[in-house]
Design a protein around this motif. Sequence first.
Motif, PDB file in Angstrom:
ATOM      1  N   ILE A 159      -8.346 -18.569  -9.840  1.00 26.38           N
ATOM      2  CA  ILE A 159      -8.068 -18.769 -11.268  1.00 26.38           C
ATOM      3  C   ILE A 159      -6.719 -19.468 -11.442  1.00 26.38           C
ATOM      4  O   ILE A 159      -6.577 -20.400 -12.238  1.00 26.38           O
ATOM      5  CB  ILE A 159      -8.110 -17.419 -12.007  1.00 26.38           C
ATOM      6  CG1 ILE A 159      -9.550 -16.903 -12.049  1.00 26.38           C
ATOM      7  CG2 ILE A 159      -7.551 -17.549 -13.420  1.00 26.38           C
ATOM      8  CD1 ILE A 159      -9.707 -15.518 -12.610  1.00 26.38           C
ATOM      9  N   GLU A 160      -5.750 -19.054 -10.664  1.00 28.32           N
ATOM     10  CA  GLU A 160      -4.410 -19.643 -10.759  1.00 28.32           C
ATOM     11  C   GLU A 160      -4.434 -21.144 -10.432  1.00 28.32           C
ATOM     12  O   GLU A 160      -3.782 -21.941 -11.113  1.00 28.32           O
ATOM     13  CB  GLU A 160      -3.496 -18.918  -9.773  1.00 28.32           C
ATOM     14  CG  GLU A 160      -2.104 -19.510  -9.631  1.00 28.32           C
ATOM     15  CD  GLU A 160      -1.340 -18.868  -8.487  1.00 28.32           C
ATOM     16  OE1 GLU A 160      -0.242 -18.380  -8.726  1.00 28.32           O
ATOM     17  OE2 GLU A 160      -1.861 -18.847  -7.334  1.00 28.32           O
ATOM     18  N   ASN A 161      -5.186 -21.517  -9.429  1.00 32.26           N
ATOM     19  CA  ASN A 161      -5.039 -22.876  -8.895  1.00 32.26           C
ATOM     20  C   ASN A 161      -6.184 -23.841  -9.193  1.00 32.26           C
ATOM     21  O   ASN A 161      -5.970 -25.050  -9.206  1.00 32.26           O
ATOM     22  CB  ASN A 161      -4.788 -22.801  -7.386  1.00 32.26           C
ATOM     23  CG  ASN A 161      -3.488 -22.090  -7.105  1.00 32.26           C
ATOM     24  OD1 ASN A 161      -2.418 -22.583  -7.448  1.00 32.26           O
ATOM     25  ND2 ASN A 161      -3.568 -20.908  -6.528  1.00 32.26           N
ATOM     26  N   VAL A 162      -7.396 -23.307  -9.425  1.00 30.40           N
ATOM     27  CA  VAL A 162      -8.474 -24.224  -9.819  1.00 30.40           C
ATOM     28  C   VAL A 162      -9.061 -23.849 -11.182  1.00 30.40           C
ATOM     29  O   VAL A 162      -9.924 -24.546 -11.709  1.00 30.40           O
ATOM     30  CB  VAL A 162      -9.607 -24.340  -8.763  1.00 30.40           C
ATOM     31  CG1 VAL A 162      -9.066 -24.826  -7.443  1.00 30.40           C
ATOM     32  CG2 VAL A 162     -10.353 -23.036  -8.571  1.00 30.40           C
ATOM     33  N   GLY A 163      -8.583 -22.727 -11.750  1.00 30.97           N
ATOM     34  CA  GLY A 163      -8.949 -22.394 -13.123  1.00 30.97           C
ATOM     35  C   GLY A 163     -10.234 -21.613 -13.274  1.00 30.97           C
ATOM     36  O   GLY A 163     -10.676 -21.357 -14.394  1.00 30.97           O
ATOM     37  N   PHE A 551     -16.505 -29.127 -10.561  1.00 30.58           N
ATOM     38  CA  PHE A 551     -15.162 -29.713 -10.598  1.00 30.58           C
ATOM     39  C   PHE A 551     -15.094 -31.106  -9.969  1.00 30.58           C
ATOM     40  O   PHE A 551     -14.074 -31.506  -9.409  1.00 30.58           O
ATOM     41  CB  PHE A 551     -14.110 -28.793  -9.959  1.00 30.58           C
ATOM     42  CG  PHE A 551     -14.136 -27.376 -10.492  1.00 30.58           C
ATOM     43  CD1 PHE A 551     -14.519 -27.131 -11.807  1.00 30.58           C
ATOM     44  CD2 PHE A 551     -13.795 -26.301  -9.695  1.00 30.58           C
ATOM     45  CE1 PHE A 551     -14.560 -25.831 -12.312  1.00 30.58           C
ATOM     46  CE2 PHE A 551     -13.836 -25.007 -10.188  1.00 30.58           C
ATOM     47  CZ  PHE A 551     -14.223 -24.774 -11.497  1.00 30.58           C
ATOM     48  N   GLY A 552     -16.175 -31.854 -10.080  1.00 29.02           N
ATOM     49  CA  GLY A 552     -16.162 -33.239  -9.606  1.00 29.02           C
ATOM     50  C   GLY A 552     -15.340 -34.138 -10.503  1.00 29.02           C
ATOM     51  O   GLY A 552     -14.872 -35.200 -10.078  1.00 29.02           O
ATOM     52  N   PHE A 555     -10.603 -30.045 -13.348  1.00 27.73           N
ATOM     53  CA  PHE A 555     -10.622 -28.586 -13.267  1.00 27.73           C
ATOM     54  C   PHE A 555     -10.375 -27.959 -14.639  1.00 27.73           C
ATOM     55  O   PHE A 555      -9.703 -28.565 -15.484  1.00 27.73           O
ATOM     56  CB  PHE A 555      -9.543 -28.122 -12.285  1.00 27.73           C
ATOM     57  CG  PHE A 555      -9.806 -28.576 -10.877  1.00 27.73           C
ATOM     58  CD1 PHE A 555     -10.505 -27.765  -9.995  1.00 27.73           C
ATOM     59  CD2 PHE A 555      -9.380 -29.830 -10.441  1.00 27.73           C
ATOM     60  CE1 PHE A 555     -10.768 -28.188  -8.701  1.00 27.73           C
ATOM     61  CE2 PHE A 555      -9.637 -30.255  -9.148  1.00 27.73           C
ATOM     62  CZ  PHE A 555     -10.334 -29.444  -8.277  1.00 27.73           C
ATOM     63  N   PRO A 556     -10.859 -26.731 -14.846  1.00 31.43           N
ATOM     64  CA  PRO A 556     -10.605 -26.055 -16.128  1.00 31.43           C
ATOM     65  C   PRO A 556      -9.173 -25.508 -16.192  1.00 31.43           C
ATOM     66  O   PRO A 556      -8.949 -24.303 -16.320  1.00 31.43           O
ATOM     67  CB  PRO A 556     -11.660 -24.937 -16.139  1.00 31.43           C
ATOM     68  CG  PRO A 556     -11.955 -24.667 -14.704  1.00 31.43           C
ATOM     69  CD  PRO A 556     -11.760 -25.959 -13.981  1.00 31.43           C
ATOM     70  N   ARG A 557      -8.225 -26.432 -16.050  1.00 29.74           N
ATOM     71  CA  ARG A 557      -6.796 -26.101 -16.105  1.00 29.74           C
ATOM     72  C   ARG A 557      -6.111 -27.161 -16.966  1.00 29.74           C
ATOM     73  O   ARG A 557      -6.706 -28.207 -17.267  1.00 29.74           O
ATOM     74  CB  ARG A 557      -6.186 -26.123 -14.696  1.00 29.74           C
ATOM     75  CG  ARG A 557      -6.640 -24.995 -13.772  1.00 29.74           C
ATOM     76  CD  ARG A 557      -5.733 -24.888 -12.563  1.00 29.74           C
ATOM     77  NE  ARG A 557      -4.446 -24.305 -12.909  1.00 29.74           N
ATOM     78  CZ  ARG A 557      -3.314 -24.967 -13.041  1.00 29.74           C
ATOM     79  NH1 ARG A 557      -3.258 -26.278 -12.843  1.00 29.74           N
ATOM     80  NH2 ARG A 557      -2.205 -24.349 -13.375  1.00 29.74           N
ATOM     81  N   PRO A 558      -4.843 -26.936 -17.326  1.00 26.27           N
ATOM     82  CA  PRO A 558      -4.141 -27.933 -18.134  1.00 26.27           C
ATOM     83  C   PRO A 558      -4.254 -29.330 -17.524  1.00 26.27           C
ATOM     84  O   PRO A 558      -4.067 -29.512 -16.314  1.00 26.27           O
ATOM     85  CB  PRO A 558      -2.692 -27.431 -18.109  1.00 26.27           C
ATOM     86  CG  PRO A 558      -2.821 -25.945 -17.912  1.00 26.27           C
ATOM     87  CD  PRO A 558      -4.031 -25.746 -17.063  1.00 26.27           C
ATOM     88  N   GLU A 559      -4.596 -30.284 -18.374  1.00 26.68           N
ATOM     89  CA  GLU A 559      -4.795 -31.683 -17.982  1.00 26.68           C
ATOM     90  C   GLU A 559      -5.874 -31.859 -16.919  1.00 26.68           C
ATOM     91  O   GLU A 559      -5.932 -32.886 -16.236  1.00 26.68           O
ATOM     92  CB  GLU A 559      -3.482 -32.309 -17.491  1.00 26.68           C
ATOM     93  CG  GLU A 559      -2.405 -32.369 -18.571  1.00 26.68           C
ATOM     94  CD  GLU A 559      -1.123 -32.986 -18.039  1.00 26.68           C
ATOM     95  OE1 GLU A 559      -1.176 -33.876 -17.164  1.00 26.68           O
ATOM     96  OE2 GLU A 559      -0.061 -32.568 -18.510  1.00 26.68           O
ATOM     97  N   GLY A 560      -6.691 -30.850 -16.733  1.00 27.29           N
ATOM     98  CA  GLY A 560      -7.791 -30.966 -15.780  1.00 27.29           C
ATOM     99  C   GLY A 560      -7.339 -31.002 -14.323  1.00 27.29           C
ATOM    100  O   GLY A 560      -8.105 -31.412 -13.442  1.00 27.29           O
ATOM    101  N   ARG A 561      -6.103 -30.531 -14.078  1.00 28.80           N
ATOM    102  CA  ARG A 561      -5.567 -30.646 -12.717  1.00 28.80           C
ATOM    103  C   ARG A 561      -5.515 -29.295 -12.006  1.00 28.80           C
ATOM    104  O   ARG A 561      -5.050 -28.303 -12.574  1.00 28.80           O
ATOM    105  CB  ARG A 561      -4.143 -31.208 -12.752  1.00 28.80           C
ATOM    106  CG  ARG A 561      -4.108 -32.662 -13.134  1.00 28.80           C
ATOM    107  CD  ARG A 561      -2.676 -33.161 -13.260  1.00 28.80           C
ATOM    108  NE  ARG A 561      -2.700 -34.572 -13.627  1.00 28.80           N
ATOM    109  CZ  ARG A 561      -2.799 -35.564 -12.745  1.00 28.80           C
ATOM    110  NH1 ARG A 561      -2.834 -35.296 -11.451  1.00 28.80           N
ATOM    111  NH2 ARG A 561      -2.854 -36.816 -13.142  1.00 28.80           N
TER     112      ARG A 561
END
Length: 697
Positions: A159-163, A551-552, A555-561
């Motif tokens: 969750i922390e790193n790929v969301g 995640f091609g 990612f479900p994280r800020p700015e998709g990163r």
Amino acid sequence: VGDSADYDSEVESVCAFCGVGCQISIKVKDNRVKYVEGINGPANEGRLCVKGRFGYDYIHHQHRVTKPLIRRDDAPEKGLNVNPDNWQEFFREASWDEALDLAADGLKGRGREVAGFGSAKCTNEEAYLFQKFIRQGFGHNNVDHCTRLCHASSVFALIENVGSGGVTATFNEIENADVAIVIGANPIENHPVAATYFKQFTKRGGKLIVMDPRGVGLRRFATHMLQFRPGADVAMLNAIMHTIVEEGLYDQQYIDAYTENWEAEKAHLKDFAPEKMEDLCGIPAETLRAVARDFATAKSGMIFWGMGVSQHIHGTDNSRCLISLALMCGHVGRPGTGLHPLRGQNNVQGASDAGLIPMFLPDYQSVTDDGVRSAFTEVWKSEDFSNEKGLTVTEIMDAVHDGDIKAMYILGENPAMSDPDVEHARDALAKLDHLVVQDIFITETANYADVILPASALYEKTGTVSNTNRQVQMVRPAVTPPGEAREDWWIEVELAKRCGLDWRYTHPREVFAEMAINMASLNNITWERLEKTAVTYPSLSPEDPGQAVVFGDGFPRPEGRAKFTPASVIAPDDTPDAEFPMILTTGRQLEHWHTGSMTRRARVLDAVEPEANCSLHPSTLRKLGIEPGGMIRLTTKRGSIVTMARADRAVSPDMVFLPFAYVEAAANILTNAAIDPYGKIPEFKFSAVRVEPVSEQ
Ligand code: SF4
């Protein structure tokens, strides 16, 4: 296996054991399972292992609880082993009404004095109801389950790193990979059907890199077997990543497009040259470099890991390293690439998804987020509940000792066997002034119960489960529960009503429909669809069977990163010394599953592995003057057990491997309760231990 004359009905369902989630056909005659066959599910394509094929008959065992039980006023003290053939000394039978009233009376109105453990053996709907019961009924988040003991650190790091806490690719994707790392996992014993795909991968030329302090069975198929020193995972993985950086093997284009914090990771790795790390991790620098080159230069690579990675005080750091390794090579989001923590119990993925976690509501939505809580309370038509993260499994036991928690509802979990430093957990259970246990057997935990509610086995239930691959599948009742035992969701609803909640569910499909409202992972997945076929989430349309690889495109994280989180080396908590010179590690065996409450009551499995045992290297046995088959005493700072010694060259000379399924030699009497600060997972995989022969009487 017989023919159709041997059975009068057949029901398609899902295996009750590991997270692979094999689909099965259950053949039934006279309300008894006659035999089980594998069918063409997405995770197994007809295959089954020994547990799935032969482990079903525990459901018909004479020790099933068939009526609600209430502790007798004149019962012996709590915690004494209840003889399952003579339980009447401890409990008396009761009607459902009397038992549910008593169970509810001891819970209701007690707010934060109540905590709950739900179960990864139950369905998604039952897990969802359980977390809702604690949150809605008692206003807080002190609800957890066995994910805390298996992959909580992996989930935290993901969750922390790929969301997202799920796998980024199914294990079947290995058929599209060129190279795969399997680390801290023993799939041949713990995920046997997944292991068949791994073996096939090597047959067609795939490079398999196995990393484990034990020489696990997959080593026979491996291009490289790295039998590293226990606890040295971060040093080894950082050394591999150092090589990738030093030799310029990373995928700069991918890193630029999809990640953040790369420069910090790169700078951090400078100190981890393989030549500096080889002594610490016990793997020659040249091997570390060769593995780095193989993984980084492959067109597609996958990483699989198990509890050898997660069950450490640095479990989150271990997972962070694996995530960084995949990201720097661009091995996420394409066919044949991905990150896959192999989940242990049949529905630990689904139970976690359904919110059976103290910090997350369903779909890993934070309890600290006001908007998230209000979305749920709107659906639940109830008041807001606490915005504080709840206590985890081991923290709940500490809170019982501190007098803060006084009543518990435990559904299908067995903390009196599964918790680390288990005497601490058992003392906590004995201290409770009210314990409701809902289970199919009088487990070691039920020894402490005030009320036992007779529940259902998986093959007696309707509902959905989600496997390690994110595949949501329907389970169907093949037989009716024995006696007055009922499905868990029904018991939860009746208990909730008696605790003042206006619950009106009449079928699990209504619960599933409610779950889907606030769980984006279930978009396009309906009960009606699941009745026809398994669906992998996320599913992008009502016709989409689901995304095997995610995640091609970000990612479900800020700015998709995705993020690189550097990890430093932290020593295990309980290191060997002159008094406790060896290293104890615990795990499962092929034939036995978790605390053994089911598999030790399965005739074939118990016949194959009937006795408590542990494994040591033959040279260690010789040094200690112990014959294979002889009895030994294992002692740690927490306690001591006696068990049978086996010779096993796969175990390093300084280690002992101890399965945790045997109550007569309970491994967790020995294990350490120190936890990873992020995932709050105990360090089951490393304790300092002394081994001594036990002279025959
Ligand atoms: Fe059951 Fe797992 Fe074996 Fe499949 S691999 S049959 S799910 S125990």
